[in-house]
Design a protein around this motif. Structure first.
Motif, PDB file in Angstrom:
ATOM      1  N   SER A  57       0.838  -1.214   0.000  1.00  0.00           N
ATOM      2  CA  SER A  57       0.000   0.000   0.000  1.00  0.00           C
ATOM      3  C   SER A  57       0.862   1.249   0.000  1.00  0.00           C
ATOM      4  CB  SER A  57      -0.920   0.024   1.224  1.00  0.00           C
ATOM      5  OG  SER A  57      -1.765  -1.093   1.239  1.00  0.00           O
ATOM      6  N   ASP A  93      -6.253  -0.778   3.612  1.00  0.00           N
ATOM      7  CA  ASP A  93      -5.162  -0.249   2.793  1.00  0.00           C
ATOM      8  C   ASP A  93      -5.183   1.272   2.679  1.00  0.00           C
ATOM      9  OD1 ASP A  93      -3.993  -2.786   2.108  1.00  0.00           O
ATOM     10  OD2 ASP A  93      -5.732  -3.128   0.854  1.00  0.00           O
ATOM     11  N   GLU A 142      -3.921  -3.670  -5.843  1.00  0.00           N
ATOM     12  CA  GLU A 142      -3.137  -4.257  -4.752  1.00  0.00           C
ATOM     13  C   GLU A 142      -3.817  -5.521  -4.261  1.00  0.00           C
ATOM     14  OE1 GLU A 142      -2.334  -1.874  -1.225  1.00  0.00           O
ATOM     15  OE2 GLU A 142      -1.975  -3.691  -0.042  1.00  0.00           O
TER      16      GLU A 142
HETATM   17 MG    MG Z   1      -1.873  -3.024   2.035  1.00  0.00          MG
END
Ligand code: MG
Ligand code: GTP
Lengths: 340, 138
Positions: A57, A93, A142
């Motif tokens: 992140s 995140d 992600e």
């Molecule tokens: Mg993350």
């Protein structure tokens, strides 16, 4: 005005609502995707995967900031696992992405894997399409590299970054099998930490042992590029001619981000110039069709079976009255009976 | 439950105080109650919270406020959410909220207020009631 039209006009609320619809398999989501499909195929789709806590992140945030400074618009899809016990999820995140809020050129969406077996939900593919249609130049996805999801990311992304960090198990066993096959760029993050060199060395060794591109390079040191072996179907469509570079970054300070962007752009250029981009897309669509067909046919079969058919079959098999094979044949036959 | 999908909640911590243990406990409890909890962390401005709520298209925003600044922060978040076209999104507040301040917050468009020691199961149930009530056909 339809949500699809509003999305095309840059309405963020419409984009957010359509993301919800595709995630929930709401019919309006499918309808919007049909309207929008002609506007897709433009974004550069970048997957970022790696072990929990590797700094994905933070890295995504640093990348997004640098790409914004270059004038590119960015959408981020941050996928986290659903708890198999409660069906809930903590999507955390965004904590690392605060610097990106209130920038109209950035859109961040968190998504739970929900029922999806491998981890990356099927909805993520359609979410990427919505971002693409909305005109974001770059879509960053992600996903935690655990279980199957890192292989799945190669079915959606064009460029896959695999993020490692020092001290997270540097022996070759710990660097998971399969990771090199999907990596287009290997990132060693937390380069400010001791042990970076060990991690870089371990990755290099892995590459030397296993990567098809290096075999080709070794054979070509007289200036000719020769692929010595027919290429196995690498999930990311990489041919023998792309050797994943290893880039060191310190995501917390932005260190190494410029070389990382350069590596990403080189990979994108390679995909376009070699024609691999089209091959990759056709392979990804092929996989998607198989996945969706499998799911649809399974659902149809289950819907058509009489109630408890599966439970009854399980019980009969357990009593050794029949075998799984025989039961499968019967279940399929039962479904194919004309329904009166 | 009348929804066939998980409820999405954004938990945010506006203001300057640096304690988010309470917010994290709530986030975990809601996850355990089957919700998808977007956790955004400390020191969020009302603008950041409203922007995140818009992008995440959540059903509920939960604000955790211990700093005493709730009378300034909460109406501002509500105002920005409404300006984003999210007037029907539920807003709940948890933290140190004096009894005397509650009417003002409720009048400013807060659906529920929880003070320290509130049972997490009650919080989850209240969220379900708020969201399900809204999802029911009119
Ligand atoms: Mg993350
Ligand atoms: N020293 C150092 N710490 C870093 C670096 N990048 C990230 N971190 C820290 O590593 C921790 C995890 O970072 P995240 O970005 O949340 O990692 P992640 O891979 O997204 O984690 P998950 O999403 O939970 O899998 C945080 O405390 C970061 O501040 C770095 O380059 N150097």
């Amino acid at each position: 005005m339809s949500l699809a039209q509003r999305l095309l006009n840059g309405d963020r609320r419409a984009l957010a609502r359509l993301l919800t619809y595709v995630e929930n398999e709401h019919p309006d989501g499918e309808a919007a995707l049909s309207d929008l499909f002609g506007h897709t195929g433009r974004a550069h789709i970048i997957g970022v995967t790696g072990a929990p806590g590797a700094g994905k992140s933070t890295l995504v945030t640093a990348l997004a900031k640098a790409l914004r400074a270059m004038g590119k618009t960015i959408a981020i899809l941050a996928v986290d696992p659903t708890s198999p016990f409660t069906g809930g999820a903590i999507l955390g995140d965004r904590i690392r992405m605060v610097d990106l809020t209130n920038d109209p050129g950035v859109f961040i969406r968190s998504m739970a894997t929900r029922g999806s077996l491998g981890g990356l939900s099927r909805a993520s593919r359609d979410a990427v399409r919505l971002f693409d249609a909305a005109g974001y130049a770059i879509v960053l996805i992600e996903t935690v590299g655990a279980g199957q999801s890192e292989v799945e990311i190669a079915r959606i992304a064009q460029t896959v970054l695999v993020v490692e960090a020092p001290g997270m198990g540097d022996d070759i066993q710990a660097i998971k099998a399969g990771i090199l096959e999907i990596a287009d760029v290997l990132v060693v993050n937390k380069a400010d930490r001791p042990g970076v060199d060990t991690t870089v060395r371990a990755l290099k060794l892995m590459l030397e042992l296993g990567h098809p591109a290096l075999r080709a390079n070794i054979d070509s040191h007289h200036g000719r590029m020769v692929a010595v072996t027919p290429q196995p179907e690498a999930p990311n469509g990489n041919s023998a001619f792309w050797l994943p570079p290893i880039v060191q970054t310190t995501a917390t300070t932005g260190g190494g981000i410029e070389p990382l962007i350069a590596a990403i752009e080189r990979h994108h250029a390679y995909l376009r110039e070699s024609g691999t981009l089209a091959t990759l897309e056709s392979r990804q669509i092929n996989t998607e069709l198989h996945e969706r067909l499998r799911e649809l046919l399974l659902r149809r079969l289950l819907d058509a079976l009489p109630p408890h058919a599966i439970e009854d079959a399980v019980a009969r098999i357990q009593r050794r009255e029949t075998t799984p094979h025989e039961q499968i044949a019967q279940l399929v036959d039962a479904e194919q009976q004309p329904r009166l | 439950m009348s929804l066939n999908r998980p409820i999405r909640v954004l938990i945010a911590k506006p203001g300057l105080d640096g304690h988010d243990r309470g917010a994290k406990v709530i986030a975990r409890a809601l996850r355990d109650a089957g919700m998808e909890v977007v956790y955004t962390g400390l020191r969020q401005t009302p603008e950041m919270i409203a922007d995140a709520a818009l992008q995440e298209d959540v059903d509920v925003v939960g604000l955790s406020i211990l700093s005493g600044a709730h009378l300034a922060l909460v109406p501002r978040v509500r105002e920005l959410l409404n300006a984003n076209g999210m007037g029907d999104l539920a807003l709940i507040v948890g933290g140190i909220i004096p009894e005397d301040d509650k009417p003002a917050l409720l009048a400013a468009g807060v659906q529920a207020i929880f003070t320290p020691g509130a049972n997490t199961e009650d919080i989850a149930r209240t969220i379900h009631e708020i969201v399900d009530g809204k999802a029911a056909p009119a």
